[in-house]
Structure formats: structure tokens, C-alpha cells
Design an enzyme around this catalytic site. Sequence first.
Site, PDB file in Angstrom:
ATOM      1  N   GLY A  68      89.146  -5.897  46.567  1.00 48.19           N
ATOM      2  CA  GLY A  68      88.481  -5.839  45.519  1.00 48.19           C
ATOM      3  C   GLY A  68      88.729  -4.612  44.732  1.00 48.19           C
ATOM      4  N   GLY A 115      89.304  -8.061  50.112  1.00 47.00           N
ATOM      5  CA  GLY A 115      88.867  -9.039  49.550  1.00 47.00           C
ATOM      6  C   GLY A 115      90.009  -9.855  49.357  1.00 47.00           C
ATOM      7  CD  GLU A 138      87.711  -3.662  54.541  1.00 50.81           C
ATOM      8  OE1 GLU A 138      88.272  -4.640  53.839  1.00 50.81           O
ATOM      9  OE2 GLU A 138      88.083  -3.587  55.833  1.00 50.81           O
ATOM     10  CG  ASP A 146      83.324  -6.715  52.628  1.00 48.85           C
ATOM     11  OD1 ASP A 146      84.668  -6.392  52.686  1.00 48.85           O
ATOM     12  OD2 ASP A 146      82.635  -6.722  51.285  1.00 48.85           O
TER      13      ASP A 146
END
Length: 345
Positions: A68, A115, A138, A146
Site C-alpha cells: 500500500g 497490499g 509489515e 494484514d
Amino acid sequence: MDFGGGDEIRFERMGRAGVVTLTRPQALNALTHGMVKALMRALEAWEADAAVELVLVKAEGRAFCAGGDILAVYEGGKAGRPPVEFFADEYRLNAYIARYRKPYVSLIDGIVMGGGVGISFHGSHRVLTENALFAMPEVGIGFFPDVGGSHLLPDLGGSFGMYLALTGERIRYGDALWSGLATHTIKAADQAGFVQQLTETGEPDAVLRSYFIQAARETERPLLGAIAYHFSKDTLAGVVASLEAGKDEFAAKTLATLAQRSPTSLNVAFRQISAGLALSMDDCMRMEFRILVRMLEGHDFYEGIRAAIVDKDRQPKWRPAGLGSIGPADVDGYFAPLGERELAL
């Protein structure tokens, strides 16, 4: 075809396929909110269109998608406007891809992280070339794996998913195929022919049978055994204690890696991956959204982004700074229900 997204993402009808191309190569195709919303609109339209038999997702440049747009996350959070809706829409998209009713083919020829994993590895066909590089890094920026990491990683054999979640280590296409992350591997030089046949026939399984190459596993069996032994422990403290008792090169290197990660992130990720084994994809996304909201209200995520891409000093100051300073109740708070703020899928 215009589903929005401007010059960051392109949508085309090619033969029997709806084709998505990520077009931010200068930013390693990092996902923006506009890209997420445009992709969702396209997928919904193509799922309802009988003339579209499959979806193909690919990218321009040397990265499929490096994650992301975390700089935008940092700037929004520091301005008092944490981008909760970006993540909510992203997680809805991840869950939608996992239950998509048509073949969803991801062609990955470069870096895929964060992402990027969310928009590719929940689909039916995950096709990697020798240029692919997978990671969920992450915990190194004070966050957690995530975009459905809690659904994807627990299923990998030999505690390999827990190892990837806690260390953020990168793997290549052979390990991705061996572990089940990838469904197929092909030669990078064959991509154009693969895309042409795929879009002309609309039959991914048949086309992949002719292009598939057996990529050799990169991680040697003794190392896989060590990963399975250390990372199968019931607690994070157990993992660390096992590595401390190992007294070999792998154990020392892995302990040094964990020492650089956010202690909060390590604790949350261990709980998350452990819990995900018994949850559906939708429930995993609801759990991850609970964690996300708390991370955006905390310190380490912003500090990790600062150290990695703002000041680039690579010296994050985690709070708290040690694993021993985080108790079960602290971790529980990340998983507590959100009431009216729960993620709606």
C-alpha cells in the site's frame, strides 16, 4: 474501459478476459485508495458480465505491487486523519477476491508485498515467474501482516507461514510454489504468449499446463526442519526461547532479525496467525480490521514508516522497546470488538 483509477490502473477487455494492469511502476505499483475502489468496480462488473470468463491481473515495471501507499498513511495519520476507509475498502476487496466466482489469475513478475499480496494471492490462480519476490514485511515497520495474511499464512506447512509473518523474510518462486503460495510457475520470457493464449481461450488450467515449469525449492530441507521446529511453539516466548537454545547460525540470524522488529507487532502477528487457522476469510478480515484500527491509533506503525521511508535512518524507536514489556492484556486490546465500527463485508 473506465472504472476510475486514472493513470494508476488500466482496465481492458482482451478476448474472453477482463485484464487489469497496475500502472504505477515509478512507485513500485503501490496501491492507492483510487486503485482499490476502481478494481472493486471492475471486478463487480466483470463478475456479472457473461462475456468475461476470467480476470487477469498483471503489472508494469519491475514490481507487481510492493504494498500500500504507506507514505499517504503516514501523512494522513500525522495530520489527524488516519485513512481507516482506505483499509476498510482494501480489506473488502481482499475478501471479495477470495470468493470471486470466476477464475482470477495473478501474473507476478517482480516484487509482491503487503497490499500486492492482498490483490493477488487470494485468487484462484497465482502464477509467478523467476523474477517474483514475495514477502510480508509489515512487522519491520510496526504493523502486522494484514490484507488476509491471517487466512493465507497459517495454511502453509511446517510453520512456514508463521516464520514469514514474524521475520518478514523474502522468498522466491520456488519456495512460493513448494509452500502452496503459488499455484503455478512459468518462465518470464513466456509471459506474452501466456497472456495471449489465456485471453483467447479463457481456459487458465489448460493454458497453464502448457506453460508450467517446475521451479525448484530454494530453501534446503535442514533449514525447513529448523523453521518447523522453532516456529511451531505455542507462544511467541516459546519461539524466542527455542531460538536462543539453538546456538547455530540460523538461530542467531533469526534472533537478530526478530530483535529489529516491533515487539508489539511480533506479539500481535503471532496471535493473529495462530487465530487465523480456525477462521474463515471474512472472519480473518474482520479480525484484521480490529487490529488495524488500534495500530492507526498507536505509535509503532508511524514510527516504522518514519524510519523506513521518511527520515530513512533505519533506527525505529519502538514503544515499548522490549518483548518482555508487553503482556497478554496489551495484546488482547488489539483484538477487542469495535462495536459500531466493525468491518462490514
